[in-house]
Design a protein around this motif. Sequence first.
Motif, PDB file in Angstrom:
ATOM      1  N   VAL A 124       0.833  -1.201   0.000  1.00  0.00           N
ATOM      2  CA  VAL A 124       0.000   0.000   0.000  1.00  0.00           C
ATOM      3  C   VAL A 124       0.867   1.251   0.000  1.00  0.00           C
ATOM      4  N   ALA A 125       1.939   1.225   0.762  1.00  0.00           N
ATOM      5  CA  ALA A 125       2.776   2.414   0.921  1.00  0.00           C
ATOM      6  C   ALA A 125       3.667   2.664  -0.275  1.00  0.00           C
ATOM      7  N   SER A 126       4.077   1.623  -0.974  1.00  0.00           N
ATOM      8  CA  SER A 126       5.073   1.767  -2.030  1.00  0.00           C
ATOM      9  C   SER A 126       4.687   2.726  -3.135  1.00  0.00           C
ATOM     10  N   PRO A 127       3.467   2.689  -3.683  1.00  0.00           N
ATOM     11  CA  PRO A 127       3.154   3.601  -4.779  1.00  0.00           C
ATOM     12  C   PRO A 127       3.324   5.058  -4.407  1.00  0.00           C
ATOM     13  N   SER A 128       2.978   5.449  -3.181  1.00  0.00           N
ATOM     14  CA  SER A 128       3.136   6.840  -2.789  1.00  0.00           C
ATOM     15  C   SER A 128       4.581   7.149  -2.431  1.00  0.00           C
ATOM     16  N   ALA A 129       5.273   6.171  -1.869  1.00  0.00           N
ATOM     17  CA  ALA A 129       6.647   6.416  -1.453  1.00  0.00           C
ATOM     18  C   ALA A 129       7.582   6.548  -2.639  1.00  0.00           C
ATOM     19  N   PHE A 130       7.278   5.844  -3.734  1.00  0.00           N
ATOM     20  CA  PHE A 130       8.160   5.864  -4.884  1.00  0.00           C
ATOM     21  C   PHE A 130       7.457   6.428  -6.116  1.00  0.00           C
ATOM     22  N   ALA A 131       6.488   7.333  -5.881  1.00  0.00           N
ATOM     23  CA  ALA A 131       5.725   7.894  -6.993  1.00  0.00           C
ATOM     24  C   ALA A 131       6.636   8.651  -7.945  1.00  0.00           C
ATOM     25  N   SER A 132       6.445   8.447  -9.241  1.00  0.00           N
ATOM     26  CA  SER A 132       7.198   9.140 -10.273  1.00  0.00           C
ATOM     27  C   SER A 132       6.485   8.928 -11.590  1.00  0.00           C
ATOM     28  N   ASP A 133       7.009   9.567 -12.642  1.00  0.00           N
ATOM     29  CA  ASP A 133       6.422   9.336 -13.955  1.00  0.00           C
ATOM     30  C   ASP A 133       6.524   7.856 -14.313  1.00  0.00           C
ATOM     31  N   PRO A 134       5.520   7.298 -15.002  1.00  0.00           N
ATOM     32  CA  PRO A 134       5.580   5.884 -15.382  1.00  0.00           C
ATOM     33  C   PRO A 134       6.812   5.586 -16.242  1.00  0.00           C
ATOM     34  N   SER A 135       7.425   4.435 -16.000  1.00  0.00           N
ATOM     35  CA  SER A 135       8.579   4.048 -16.811  1.00  0.00           C
ATOM     36  C   SER A 135       8.126   3.648 -18.213  1.00  0.00           C
ATOM     37  N   PRO A 136       8.876   4.055 -19.247  1.00  0.00           N
ATOM     38  CA  PRO A 136       8.495   3.695 -20.612  1.00  0.00           C
ATOM     39  C   PRO A 136       8.636   2.197 -20.850  1.00  0.00           C
ATOM     40  N   LEU A 137       7.744   1.671 -21.660  1.00  0.00           N
ATOM     41  CA  LEU A 137       7.780   0.250 -22.008  1.00  0.00           C
ATOM     42  C   LEU A 137       8.217   0.040 -23.454  1.00  0.00           C
ATOM     43  N   GLN A 138       8.712   1.100 -24.082  1.00  0.00           N
ATOM     44  CA  GLN A 138       9.221   1.030 -25.441  1.00  0.00           C
ATOM     45  C   GLN A 138      10.303   2.096 -25.585  1.00  0.00           C
ATOM     46  N   ASP A 139      10.979   2.136 -26.739  1.00  0.00           N
ATOM     47  CA  ASP A 139      12.065   3.097 -26.932  1.00  0.00           C
ATOM     48  C   ASP A 139      11.585   4.522 -26.741  1.00  0.00           C
ATOM     49  N   PHE A 140      10.434   4.843 -27.290  1.00  0.00           N
ATOM     50  CA  PHE A 140       9.852   6.175 -27.139  1.00  0.00           C
ATOM     51  C   PHE A 140       8.359   6.107 -27.389  1.00  0.00           C
ATOM     52  N   CYS A 141       7.684   7.165 -26.992  1.00  0.00           N
ATOM     53  CA  CYS A 141       6.233   7.255 -27.149  1.00  0.00           C
ATOM     54  C   CYS A 141       5.913   8.704 -27.519  1.00  0.00           C
ATOM     55  N   VAL A 142       6.121   9.042 -28.784  1.00  0.00           N
ATOM     56  CA  VAL A 142       5.898  10.416 -29.234  1.00  0.00           C
ATOM     57  C   VAL A 142       4.430  10.784 -29.026  1.00  0.00           C
ATOM     58  N   ALA A 143       4.199  11.911 -28.376  1.00  0.00           N
ATOM     59  CA  ALA A 143       2.836  12.326 -28.054  1.00  0.00           C
ATOM     60  C   ALA A 143       2.018  12.586 -29.306  1.00  0.00           C
ATOM     61  N   ASP A 144       0.824  12.017 -29.343  1.00  0.00           N
ATOM     62  CA  ASP A 144      -0.131  12.296 -30.413  1.00  0.00           C
ATOM     63  C   ASP A 144      -1.002  13.459 -29.960  1.00  0.00           C
ATOM     64  N   GLU A 145      -0.624  14.668 -30.362  1.00  0.00           N
ATOM     65  CA  GLU A 145      -1.309  15.864 -29.877  1.00  0.00           C
ATOM     66  C   GLU A 145      -2.688  16.044 -30.498  1.00  0.00           C
ATOM     67  N   MET A 146      -3.011  15.231 -31.484  1.00  0.00           N
ATOM     68  CA  MET A 146      -4.322  15.315 -32.129  1.00  0.00           C
ATOM     69  C   MET A 146      -5.348  14.397 -31.473  1.00  0.00           C
ATOM     70  N   SER A 147      -4.875  13.509 -30.599  1.00  0.00           N
ATOM     71  CA  SER A 147      -5.782  12.556 -29.966  1.00  0.00           C
ATOM     72  C   SER A 147      -6.632  13.252 -28.914  1.00  0.00           C
ATOM     73  N   PHE A 180      -7.938  10.865 -23.181  1.00  0.00           N
ATOM     74  CA  PHE A 180      -7.254  11.400 -22.002  1.00  0.00           C
ATOM     75  C   PHE A 180      -6.626  10.251 -21.226  1.00  0.00           C
ATOM     76  N   VAL A 181      -5.299  10.302 -21.074  1.00  0.00           N
ATOM     77  CA  VAL A 181      -4.577   9.300 -20.289  1.00  0.00           C
ATOM     78  C   VAL A 181      -3.605  10.044 -19.377  1.00  0.00           C
ATOM     79  N   ASN A 182      -2.851   9.286 -18.581  1.00  0.00           N
ATOM     80  CA  ASN A 182      -1.861   9.878 -17.686  1.00  0.00           C
ATOM     81  C   ASN A 182      -0.607  10.211 -18.486  1.00  0.00           C
ATOM     82  N   GLY A 183      -0.660  11.348 -19.171  1.00  0.00           N
ATOM     83  CA  GLY A 183       0.377  11.723 -20.124  1.00  0.00           C
ATOM     84  C   GLY A 183      -0.281  11.996 -21.458  1.00  0.00           C
ATOM     85  N   PHE A 184       0.337  11.579 -22.530  1.00  0.00           N
ATOM     86  CA  PHE A 184      -0.236  11.712 -23.865  1.00  0.00           C
ATOM     87  C   PHE A 184      -0.289  10.343 -24.542  1.00  0.00           C
ATOM     88  N   VAL A 185      -1.263  10.181 -25.408  1.00  0.00           N
ATOM     89  CA  VAL A 185      -1.364   8.959 -26.207  1.00  0.00           C
ATOM     90  C   VAL A 185      -0.184   8.896 -27.179  1.00  0.00           C
TER      91      VAL A 185
END
Length: 221
Positions: A13-36, A39-44
Amino acid sequence: MAAKILLFALLLVASPSAFASDPSPLQDFCVADEMSHVFVNGFVCKDPKLAKPEDFLFSGLDKPGNTSNKFGSKVTLIDASKIPGLNTLGVSMARLDVAPHGLNPPHIHPRATEILTVIEGSLYVGFVTSNPENKLFSKVLNKGDVFVFPAGLIHFEFNFGPTRAVGLASLGSQNPGLNRIGESVFGSNPSISDDILAKAFQVDKKTIDWIQAQFTSTNQN
């Protein structure tokens, strides 16, 4: 055994708040789709096959920011909205221009630690620790000096010198957020009741009303 299970559950329970940070990427990059419009935590992410070098580029940080405002400072933030390729990478940066006797007023970044380097002039900087200590850590920074502001703590930068100061900051989030203390408390929309603020700051309501009036105009910084 039951105690160990309970301890493990509490740690989960404590870990998510204790180590909160931006989500780690699961691919080389995730260029934001500004036309989408999703709504997600960040950009699609847009299709990586459509990514181009310009998605990872911003030009113009060498240009001075306009400090002709009530604070005498200008922050130029380069985040994922300026460089789509920063999306999910957990970093951003900013240029800080401060006129002589100008101030980047007390503020917090709710989602990021900041590390600041002075590249021109001098700055008096500081941050305040959490209650109940409220200890001020401050220092005069000259060209080449580096200072760290821990995440979520109130901090400021003031130019006491006769010439302009310039700093470059790195922040540990693609969207660090910004809450200026004065604007948040006295310039909220709708306004916080002057009864509440008068009690909180231990002054009369006329003083609160006067302070609130100073924050009714749109901030230019």
